[in-house]
Design a protein around this motif. Structure first.
Motif, mmCIF file in Angstrom:
data_model
loop_
_atom_site.group_PDB
_atom_site.id
_atom_site.type_symbol
_atom_site.label_atom_id
_atom_site.label_comp_id
_atom_site.label_asym_id
_atom_site.label_seq_id
_atom_site.Cartn_x
_atom_site.Cartn_y
_atom_site.Cartn_z
ATOM 1 N N PRO A 40 8.557 -0.159 -10.837
ATOM 2 C CA PRO A 40 7.107 -0.654 -10.633
ATOM 3 C C PRO A 40 6.890 -1.642 -9.470
ATOM 4 C CG PRO A 40 8.477 -1.678 -12.463
ATOM 5 C CD PRO A 40 9.361 -0.416 -12.179
ATOM 6 N N PHE A 41 8.194 -1.983 -8.827
ATOM 7 C CA PHE A 41 7.996 -3.036 -7.900
ATOM 8 C C PHE A 41 7.607 -2.434 -6.464
ATOM 9 C CE2 PHE A 41 9.999 -4.992 -3.857
ATOM 10 C CZ PHE A 41 9.482 -6.443 -4.005
ATOM 11 N N PHE A 42 8.075 -1.327 -6.307
ATOM 12 C CA PHE A 42 7.866 -0.814 -4.967
ATOM 13 C C PHE A 42 6.332 -0.276 -4.984
ATOM 14 C CE2 PHE A 42 12.253 -0.494 -4.477
ATOM 15 C CZ PHE A 42 12.409 -1.075 -3.188
ATOM 16 N N PRO A 43 5.613 0.564 -5.570
ATOM 17 C CA PRO A 43 4.153 0.791 -5.529
ATOM 18 C C PRO A 43 3.255 -0.491 -5.272
ATOM 19 C CG PRO A 43 5.195 2.086 -7.319
ATOM 20 C CD PRO A 43 6.332 0.913 -6.971
ATOM 21 N N ALA A 44 3.473 -1.589 -6.002
ATOM 22 C CA ALA A 44 2.810 -2.673 -6.047
ATOM 23 C C ALA A 44 2.962 -3.422 -4.721
ATOM 24 C CB ALA A 44 3.290 -3.731 -7.268
ATOM 25 N N PHE A 45 4.346 -3.693 -4.261
ATOM 26 C CA PHE A 45 4.594 -4.305 -3.055
ATOM 27 C C PHE A 45 4.037 -3.414 -1.628
ATOM 28 C CE2 PHE A 45 7.633 -4.582 0.751
ATOM 29 C CZ PHE A 45 7.529 -6.044 1.049
ATOM 30 N N ILE A 46 4.104 -2.046 -1.841
ATOM 31 C CA ILE A 46 3.664 -1.273 -0.612
ATOM 32 C C ILE A 46 2.229 -1.443 -0.679
ATOM 33 C CG2 ILE A 46 3.290 0.855 -0.005
ATOM 34 C CD1 ILE A 46 6.241 1.585 -1.021
ATOM 35 N N ALA A 47 1.363 -1.385 -1.846
ATOM 36 C CA ALA A 47 -0.064 -1.804 -1.792
ATOM 37 C C ALA A 47 -0.124 -2.842 -1.206
ATOM 38 C CB ALA A 47 -0.643 -1.566 -3.301
ATOM 39 N N GLY A 48 0.547 -4.064 -1.439
ATOM 40 C CA GLY A 48 0.118 -5.252 -0.858
ATOM 41 C C GLY A 48 0.306 -5.404 0.936
ATOM 42 N N VAL A 49 1.135 -4.659 1.190
ATOM 43 C CA VAL A 49 1.539 -4.363 2.489
ATOM 44 C C VAL A 49 0.403 -3.670 3.226
ATOM 45 C CG1 VAL A 49 2.836 -3.257 4.228
ATOM 46 C CG2 VAL A 49 3.794 -4.381 2.615
ATOM 47 N N GLU A 50 -0.134 -2.469 2.343
ATOM 48 C CA GLU A 50 -1.212 -1.698 3.090
ATOM 49 C C GLU A 50 -2.404 -2.400 3.151
ATOM 50 O OE1 GLU A 50 -1.244 1.007 4.474
ATOM 51 O OE2 GLU A 50 0.368 2.370 3.852
ATOM 52 N N ALA A 51 -2.744 -3.359 1.943
ATOM 53 C CA ALA A 51 -3.980 -3.983 1.940
ATOM 54 C C ALA A 51 -3.971 -5.028 3.438
ATOM 55 C CB ALA A 51 -4.025 -4.997 0.855
#
Length: 339
Positions: free
Chosen positions: A80-91
């Motif tokens: 669950p860490f990576f999808p949320a982390f990647i969403a933050g970078v993309e934001a």
């Protein structure tokens, strides 16, 4: 099929050169505001937008950050860490049309991926996650001259800018809460110990037990995976003196452990208390809801992207320390059962 409009079409419609169109759309100096407005109007009328590659070329940038993961693809998707982390970078970088280039690779080819990213100028910088003991990547990226930000503690990055979030207070709080509930036999299902953050969590568990004067419970590998968590839980519960509580390295292992306990008829929390880490959304909907530790993975991604922006622009940036993870008690924790 109708021909797609080009930058030359926009230039003709606006009555300017193609270079002026490029300068205006990339906010370069020297273009009058009235001319910019005329160019924007022409591009909208024609339905033209510059490609990411063309824009990156005109700016002298790749228009992308890199994230190289030496993990199994299925494990990355389940964590669950990576999808949320990647969403933050993309934001952060998506607002300007940049992208995140993700490479999932075998450990043996990891350094080769970084070398290709640098030699082919595919990215403007990279985010380093899953730092390991004696990790060669910080030194490699310095050698390659590739801007980088460490997602982890500053001491892990060999002088590279780091964006850190301390998980120790949450682990300490979880063990202390279990002790307050009367637990004396508290086991740990750990993540891969070559990963520095997994080792850090184990150390927090050990030190808290020592501080409280409690015996160090059994430790079994879980690998941050459901399979590992299930296997370790089954082994712990089959022992002659099973623990009354288990603290896991992450929620994936803990959720699997909860399932095993239910399969074996071990009541949670009446006979066994469980604690995970990451506060994945599903932890609130398990039965009973799983106690965990909340780390803002999306906010971590946003902060890491902004830090890498600064490193790319200035060559260096200050370390960033985010608020620590917070322990979240839930119904998977209860008073220690009587022996």
């Amino acid at each position: 099929m109708a021909r797609k409009p080009t930058i030359a079409d926009v230039a003709r419609r606006a009555g300017v050169s193609r270079a002026t169109v490029s300068f205006a759309l990339n906010d370069r100096p020297g273009v009058a505001e009235e001319t910019k407005l005329r160019i924007l109007a022409a591009s909208q009328e024609l339905g033209w937008t510059p490609s990411r590659q063309a824009r990156a070329l005109s700016l002298g940038k790749a228009g992308a950050f890199g994230l190289v993961l030496a993990r199994d693809a299925e494990q990355v998707g389940a964590d669950p860490f990576f999808p949320a982390f990647i969403a933050g970078v993309e934001a952060v970088i998506g607002q300007r049309g940049d992208g995140l280039m993700i490479h999932i690779t075998a450990p043996d080819d990891e350094q080769g991926v970084y070398r290709r990213l640098a030699s082919e100028q595919q990215v403007d910088g990279v985010l380093l996650t899953d730092l390991r003991r004696d990790d060669p990547r910080p030194a490699l990226l310095r050698e390659l001259g590739l801007p980088a930000v460490v997602v982890g503690q500053p001491e892990w990055g060999d002088g590279l800018t780091a964006v850190s979030l301390d998980d120790e207070p949450a682990y300490t709080a979880a063990v202390r809460h279990l002790a307050e509930l009367g637990h004396r036999d508290i086991a740990h299902v750990e993540g891969p110990q070559e990963l520095l953050h997994a080792h850090r969590r184990r150390t927090a568990w050990e030190q808290t037990l020592r501080t409280l004067g409690l015996p160090e419970g059994p430790v079994l590998p879980g690998g941050f995976t459901p399979e590992g968590g299930a296997r370790a839980t089954r082994q712990l519960l089959a022992s002659a003196e099973p623990p009354t509580a288990i603290v896991y390295g992450n929620d994936l292992a803990a959720m699997a452990g909860l399932s095993v306990a239910q399969e074996l008829g071990v009541r949670v929390p009446d006979q066994l208390s469980l604690v995970g880490y990451d506060d994945a959304p599903l932890t609130r909907y398990s039965y009973p809801p799983l106690a965990s530790a909340r780390a803002d993975a999306r906010g971590w991604g946003e902060a890491a992207a902004r830090a890498l922006d600064a490193v790319v622009a200035e060559g260096a940036a200050d370390h960033v320390r985010l608020p620590p993870a917070q322990f979240v008690p839930r119904a998977s924790m209860g008073p220690a059962p009587r022996r």
